[in-house]
Design a protein around this motif. Structure first.
Motif, PDB file in Angstrom:
ATOM      1  N   UNK A 165      61.051  56.944   7.408  1.00 38.88           N
ATOM      2  CA  UNK A 165      61.765  55.820   8.006  1.00 38.88           C
ATOM      3  C   UNK A 165      60.805  54.652   8.075  1.00 38.88           C
ATOM      4  N   UNK A 166      61.165  53.622   8.818  1.00 44.33           N
ATOM      5  CA  UNK A 166      60.278  52.468   8.866  1.00 44.33           C
ATOM      6  C   UNK A 166      58.938  52.796   9.511  1.00 44.33           C
ATOM      7  N   UNK A 167      58.901  53.809  10.356  1.00 46.64           N
ATOM      8  CA  UNK A 167      57.616  54.190  10.959  1.00 46.64           C
ATOM      9  C   UNK A 167      56.657  54.729   9.900  1.00 46.64           C
ATOM     10  N   UNK A 168      57.166  55.430   8.906  1.00 47.48           N
ATOM     11  CA  UNK A 168      56.298  55.993   7.872  1.00 47.48           C
ATOM     12  C   UNK A 168      56.124  55.029   6.701  1.00 47.48           C
ATOM     13  N   UNK A 190      78.169  64.534  24.358  1.00 44.27           N
ATOM     14  CA  UNK A 190      77.684  63.841  25.543  1.00 44.27           C
ATOM     15  C   UNK A 190      76.722  62.745  25.138  1.00 44.27           C
ATOM     16  N   UNK A 191      76.865  61.586  25.759  1.00 44.95           N
ATOM     17  CA  UNK A 191      76.053  60.431  25.375  1.00 44.95           C
ATOM     18  C   UNK A 191      74.559  60.694  25.476  1.00 44.95           C
ATOM     19  N   UNK A 192      74.145  61.570  26.378  1.00 43.56           N
ATOM     20  CA  UNK A 192      72.706  61.837  26.537  1.00 43.56           C
ATOM     21  C   UNK A 192      72.123  62.634  25.380  1.00 43.56           C
ATOM     22  N   UNK A 193      72.958  63.139  24.499  1.00 44.05           N
ATOM     23  CA  UNK A 193      72.471  63.895  23.346  1.00 44.05           C
ATOM     24  C   UNK A 193      72.739  63.170  22.032  1.00 44.05           C
ATOM     25  N   UNK A 194      73.006  61.871  22.110  1.00 43.55           N
ATOM     26  CA  UNK A 194      73.197  61.056  20.918  1.00 43.55           C
ATOM     27  C   UNK A 194      72.033  60.079  20.835  1.00 43.55           C
ATOM     28  N   UNK A 195      71.339  60.094  19.693  1.00 40.78           N
ATOM     29  CA  UNK A 195      70.132  59.284  19.515  1.00 40.78           C
ATOM     30  C   UNK A 195      70.269  58.373  18.311  1.00 40.78           C
ATOM     31  N   UNK A 196      69.870  57.117  18.505  1.00 37.46           N
ATOM     32  CA  UNK A 196      69.892  56.085  17.472  1.00 37.46           C
ATOM     33  C   UNK A 196      68.440  55.726  17.169  1.00 37.46           C
ATOM     34  N   UNK A 197      67.962  56.080  15.984  1.00 37.57           N
ATOM     35  CA  UNK A 197      66.535  55.909  15.682  1.00 37.57           C
ATOM     36  C   UNK A 197      66.187  54.522  15.147  1.00 37.57           C
ATOM     37  N   UNK A 198      67.163  53.686  14.883  1.00 36.42           N
ATOM     38  CA  UNK A 198      66.920  52.339  14.357  1.00 36.42           C
ATOM     39  C   UNK A 198      66.076  52.376  13.085  1.00 36.42           C
ATOM     40  N   UNK A 199      66.471  53.238  12.168  1.00 33.04           N
ATOM     41  CA  UNK A 199      65.838  53.378  10.848  1.00 33.04           C
ATOM     42  C   UNK A 199      64.462  54.040  10.885  1.00 33.04           C
ATOM     43  N   UNK A 200      64.099  54.627  12.009  1.00 34.21           N
ATOM     44  CA  UNK A 200      62.833  55.346  12.091  1.00 34.21           C
ATOM     45  C   UNK A 200      63.072  56.807  11.703  1.00 34.21           C
ATOM     46  N   UNK A 201      62.022  57.505  11.295  1.00 33.00           N
ATOM     47  CA  UNK A 201      62.191  58.895  10.885  1.00 33.00           C
ATOM     48  C   UNK A 201      62.710  59.716  12.065  1.00 33.00           C
ATOM     49  N   UNK A 202      63.684  60.534  11.773  1.00 30.99           N
ATOM     50  CA  UNK A 202      64.369  61.278  12.825  1.00 30.99           C
ATOM     51  C   UNK A 202      63.453  62.283  13.518  1.00 30.99           C
TER      52      UNK A 202
END
Length: 105
Positions: A92-95, A55-67
């Motif tokens: 990820x890029x956030x860290x 289901x699309x509501x359970x798919x997440x794209x972090x854009x290279x950020x830590x999961x």
């Protein structure tokens, strides 16, 4: 139980296996999320491959950020991570360059 499944080089290595796994998890009452470091602009292939299994509501794209941090910002605690690159869960890029800040879409 909340279970995160990576897409690239995890799901894509054996989609038939992971489709059975997802189905079994859902039947047993678990929540399965697909969490990828891809960007939302790279979503078409992912949505097509999963064919509504999660289901699309359970798919997440972090854009290279830590999961892990990204999912925490969504208010979702993942209990089990399945990923071919475990470092992506905590790095990820956030860290690396953003002092821990997560940018949400």
């Amino acid at each position: 139980m909340n279970i995160s499944l990576d897409y690239d080089d995890t799901y894509t290595r054996d989609p038939a296996l992971w489709n059975l796994f997802i189905q079994d998890c859902l039947v047993r009452g678990h929540q399965v999320y697909l969490v990828t470091m891809r960007t939302p602009e790279q979503s078409a292939e992912v949505f097509q491959a999963l064919e509504g299994r999660i289901g699309e509501s359970r798919i997440y794209f972090t854009s290279m950020q830590s999961k892990r941090n990204y999912m925490w910002k969504q208010g979702i605690k993942i209990d089990v991570w399945i990923d071919d690159m475990p470092d992506a869960i905590v790095r990820g890029i956030d860290t690396e360059v953003n002092d821990g800040e997560i940018y949400l879409p």
